[in-house]
Design an enzyme around this catalytic site. Structure first.
Site, PDB file in Angstrom:
ATOM      1  CB  SER A 175      37.533  51.692  68.407  1.00 34.38           C
ATOM      2  OG  SER A 175      37.585  52.715  69.448  1.00 34.38           O
ATOM      3  CG  ASP A 200      32.434  63.747  70.264  1.00 33.61           C
ATOM      4  OD1 ASP A 200      31.613  63.387  70.853  1.00 33.61           O
ATOM      5  OD2 ASP A 200      33.447  64.376  70.235  1.00 33.61           O
ATOM      6  CB  SER A 223      28.448  52.637  85.621  1.00 24.90           C
ATOM      7  OG  SER A 223      29.182  52.491  86.708  1.00 24.90           O
ATOM      8  CE1 TYR A 256      31.211  56.812  83.598  1.00 21.94           C
ATOM      9  CE2 TYR A 256      30.881  55.827  85.687  1.00 21.94           C
ATOM     10  CZ  TYR A 256      30.868  55.839  84.068  1.00 21.94           C
ATOM     11  OH  TYR A 256      31.148  54.515  83.807  1.00 21.94           O
ATOM     12  CB  ALA A 276      24.483  62.875  87.282  1.00 19.79           C
ATOM     13  CB  ALA A 277      26.128  60.716  82.787  1.00 15.78           C
ATOM     14  CE  LYS A 278      28.159  55.353  82.196  1.00 22.45           C
ATOM     15  NZ  LYS A 278      28.231  54.823  80.683  1.00 22.45           N
ATOM     16  CB  ILE A 308      35.152  46.064  83.110  1.00 23.21           C
ATOM     17  CG1 ILE A 308      33.730  45.935  83.365  1.00 23.21           C
ATOM     18  CG2 ILE A 308      35.665  45.159  81.749  1.00 23.21           C
ATOM     19  CD1 ILE A 308      33.475  44.665  84.140  1.00 23.21           C
TER      20      ILE A 308
HETATM   21  P1  NAP Z   1      37.187  52.742  77.073  1.00 21.83           P
HETATM   22  O1  NAP Z   1      38.448  51.522  77.333  1.00 21.83           O
HETATM   23  O2  NAP Z   1      37.872  54.119  77.256  1.00 21.83           O
HETATM   24  O3  NAP Z   1      36.673  52.766  75.684  1.00 21.83           O
HETATM   25  C1  NAP Z   1      36.068  53.654  75.172  1.00 21.83           C
HETATM   26  C2  NAP Z   1      35.491  53.738  73.905  1.00 21.83           C
HETATM   27  O4  NAP Z   1      34.483  54.792  73.515  1.00 21.83           O
HETATM   28  C3  NAP Z   1      36.527  53.722  72.591  1.00 21.83           C
HETATM   29  O5  NAP Z   1      36.030  52.939  71.671  1.00 21.83           O
HETATM   30  C4  NAP Z   1      36.362  55.413  72.463  1.00 21.83           C
HETATM   31  O6  NAP Z   1      36.815  55.715  71.196  1.00 21.83           O
HETATM   32  C5  NAP Z   1      34.928  55.577  72.634  1.00 21.83           C
HETATM   33  N1  NAP Z   1      34.637  56.956  72.923  1.00 21.83           N
HETATM   34  C6  NAP Z   1      34.867  57.561  73.959  1.00 21.83           C
HETATM   35  N2  NAP Z   1      34.426  58.806  73.950  1.00 21.83           N
HETATM   36  C7  NAP Z   1      33.916  58.753  72.717  1.00 21.83           C
HETATM   37  C8  NAP Z   1      32.982  59.967  72.054  1.00 21.83           C
HETATM   38  N3  NAP Z   1      32.954  60.976  72.696  1.00 21.83           N
HETATM   39  N4  NAP Z   1      32.479  59.661  71.007  1.00 21.83           N
HETATM   40  C9  NAP Z   1      32.423  58.226  70.455  1.00 21.83           C
HETATM   41  N5  NAP Z   1      33.171  57.639  70.942  1.00 21.83           N
HETATM   42  C10 NAP Z   1      33.747  57.777  71.926  1.00 21.83           C
HETATM   43  O7  NAP Z   1      35.958  52.675  77.843  1.00 21.83           O
HETATM   44  P2  NAP Z   1      35.202  51.285  78.635  1.00 21.83           P
HETATM   45  O8  NAP Z   1      35.777  50.763  79.857  1.00 21.83           O
HETATM   46  O9  NAP Z   1      35.307  50.149  77.510  1.00 21.83           O
HETATM   47  O10 NAP Z   1      33.846  51.941  78.561  1.00 21.83           O
HETATM   48  C11 NAP Z   1      32.786  51.847  77.866  1.00 21.83           C
HETATM   49  C12 NAP Z   1      31.398  52.153  78.423  1.00 21.83           C
HETATM   50  O11 NAP Z   1      31.492  51.412  79.848  1.00 21.83           O
HETATM   51  C13 NAP Z   1      31.163  53.386  79.068  1.00 21.83           C
HETATM   52  O12 NAP Z   1      29.900  53.889  78.683  1.00 21.83           O
HETATM   53  C14 NAP Z   1      31.629  53.079  80.490  1.00 21.83           C
HETATM   54  O13 NAP Z   1      31.074  54.464  81.180  1.00 21.83           O
HETATM   55  C15 NAP Z   1      30.867  51.819  80.732  1.00 21.83           C
HETATM   56  N6  NAP Z   1      31.562  51.421  81.990  1.00 21.83           N
HETATM   57  C16 NAP Z   1      32.826  51.138  81.848  1.00 21.83           C
HETATM   58  C17 NAP Z   1      33.238  50.138  83.275  1.00 21.83           C
HETATM   59  C18 NAP Z   1      34.811  49.990  83.492  1.00 21.83           C
HETATM   60  O14 NAP Z   1      35.012  49.435  84.698  1.00 21.83           O
HETATM   61  N7  NAP Z   1      35.835  50.191  82.399  1.00 21.83           N
HETATM   62  C19 NAP Z   1      32.429  50.186  84.182  1.00 21.83           C
HETATM   63  C20 NAP Z   1      31.073  50.593  84.292  1.00 21.83           C
HETATM   64  C21 NAP Z   1      30.580  50.996  82.963  1.00 21.83           C
HETATM   65  P3  NAP Z   1      38.476  55.987  71.011  1.00 21.83           P
HETATM   66  O15 NAP Z   1      39.245  54.881  70.760  1.00 21.83           O
HETATM   67  O16 NAP Z   1      38.402  56.832  69.552  1.00 21.83           O
HETATM   68  O17 NAP Z   1      39.026  56.646  72.299  1.00 21.83           O
END
Ligand code: NAP
Length: 271
Positions: free
Chosen positions: A37, A86, A166, A179, A181-183, A211
């Site tokens: 989303s 979830d 990540s 975080y 450890a999970a990744k 990002i």
């Molecule tokens: P974000 O902007 O916070 O968006 C998170 C998305 O995941 C939202 O759609 C959220 O839904 C959904 N979500 C969160 N918790 C959830 C759960 N328990 N069950 C189902 N959906 C859930 O995050 P993002 O930055 O796009 O990150 C997306 C992925 O990329 C993650 O795995 C993150 O670790 C990884 N990542 C991000 C970065 C970065 O710098 N942003 C870097 C490396 C890796 P709602 O809208 O309902 O909250």
């Protein structure tokens, strides 16, 4: 104009339309994206829809954002279903699998993207509940996505699973041990799953650098964000830059990637 020219022009324009349609890299494939989303997941949903894929995405709680994303995806001319589910709840995956089976029967692409960064805490002060909560969403959620969607995956054309890990899985970060450890767990899961499923389904991961999403922009202090830019490219990446890698892996252009961790990260890590 004579009817000959009218017919000719209409034949040419139909042809151009057909060519444009068949040029779509994911035409009529079905993609499931967890956490679709907002942020990176939303970018991937839109990029896949632009290439002709139908989309099912999950979200945690922000229904308004989910509805908005679903509208934007549908406006690209494909089907889209948004499901509150979830990533830490097995029963939610059972429900989501049922919807996918009923609506599409088979899926072609799974992107396990849902994740949260959790609280910034040193290990000695981290409540066990915080550790368990994060591992449950960020790592167990990727396992559950694979467990429940592999049975629905078509293998012709080859199925694609893309896990979002990540850069921090490689370099670690103080006070984010859960975080990281999970990744890191996702990386091991990706390689093992790749060996289990090749050649019918190809499994790879994307390890983004920092990002521009709410995870950083909304949840972190300005100084933290500035520190995030201290990488060779001196800026945050965009969701479109991650989505481009996700399109490559999902499309036929990605058919020789197996068990890899691709790193669109602005040079933040070199291995
Ligand atoms: P974000 O902007 O916070 O968006 C998170 C998305 O995941 C939202 O759609 C959220 O839904 C959904 N979500 C969160 N918790 C959830 C759960 N328990 N069950 C189902 N959906 C859930 O995050 P993002 O930055 O796009 O990150 C997306 C992925 O990329 C993650 O795995 C993150 O670790 C990884 N990542 C991000 C970065 C970065 O710098 N942003 C870097 C490396 C890796 P709602 O809208 O309902 O909250």
């Amino acid at each position: 104009m004579s009817s000959f020219y009218v017919d000719l022009i209409s034949a040419i324009s139909e042809n151009v339309e057909d060519t444009l349609m068949t040029d779509l890299k994911l035409k009529d494939r079905v993609a499931v994206v967890t956490g679709g989303s907002r942020g990176i997941g939303k970018g991937i949903c839109l990029a896949y829809a632009q290439e002709g894929a139908h989309i099912i995405f999950s979200y945690a709680s922000n229904q308004k954002a989910a509805e908005q994303t679903a509208e934007e995806v549908k406006a690209l001319g494909v089907k889209c279903i948004a499901i509150q589910a979830d990533a830490g709840q097995e029963s939610d995956f059972v429900r989501m699998q049922e919807v996918a089976r009923k609506e599409f029967d088979k899926i072609n692409i799974l992107v396990a993207n849902a994740g949260t960064i959790g609280k910034e805490l040193p290990v000695k002060d981290m409540p066990v509940e915080e550790w368990d909560h994060l591992i449950s969403i960020d790592l167990r959620g990727v396992f559950l996505a694979a467990k429940y969607f592999i049975p629905l995956m078509a293998t012709d054309p080859v199925g694609k699973i893309i896990n979002i890990t990540s850069e921090l899985s490689k370099k670690g970060r103080a006070n984010y041990a859960h975080y990281c450890a999970a990744k890191g767990g996702i990386n091991g899961l990706t390689r093992s799953l790749a060996l289990e499923l090749v050649p019918g389904i190809l499994v790879n991961a994307i390890a983004p650098g920092p990002i521009e999403t709410d995870m950083i922009l909304a949840d972190m202090e300005p100084e933290w964000i500035e520190k995030e830019k201290d990488i060779p490219m001196q800026r945050l990446g965009t969701v479109e830059e991650i989505a481009a890698t996700a399109v490559l892996l999902a499309s036929d252009g990605g058919n020789f990637y197996c068990g890899q961790i691709l790193s669109p990260n602005g040079g933040a890590v070199f291995f």
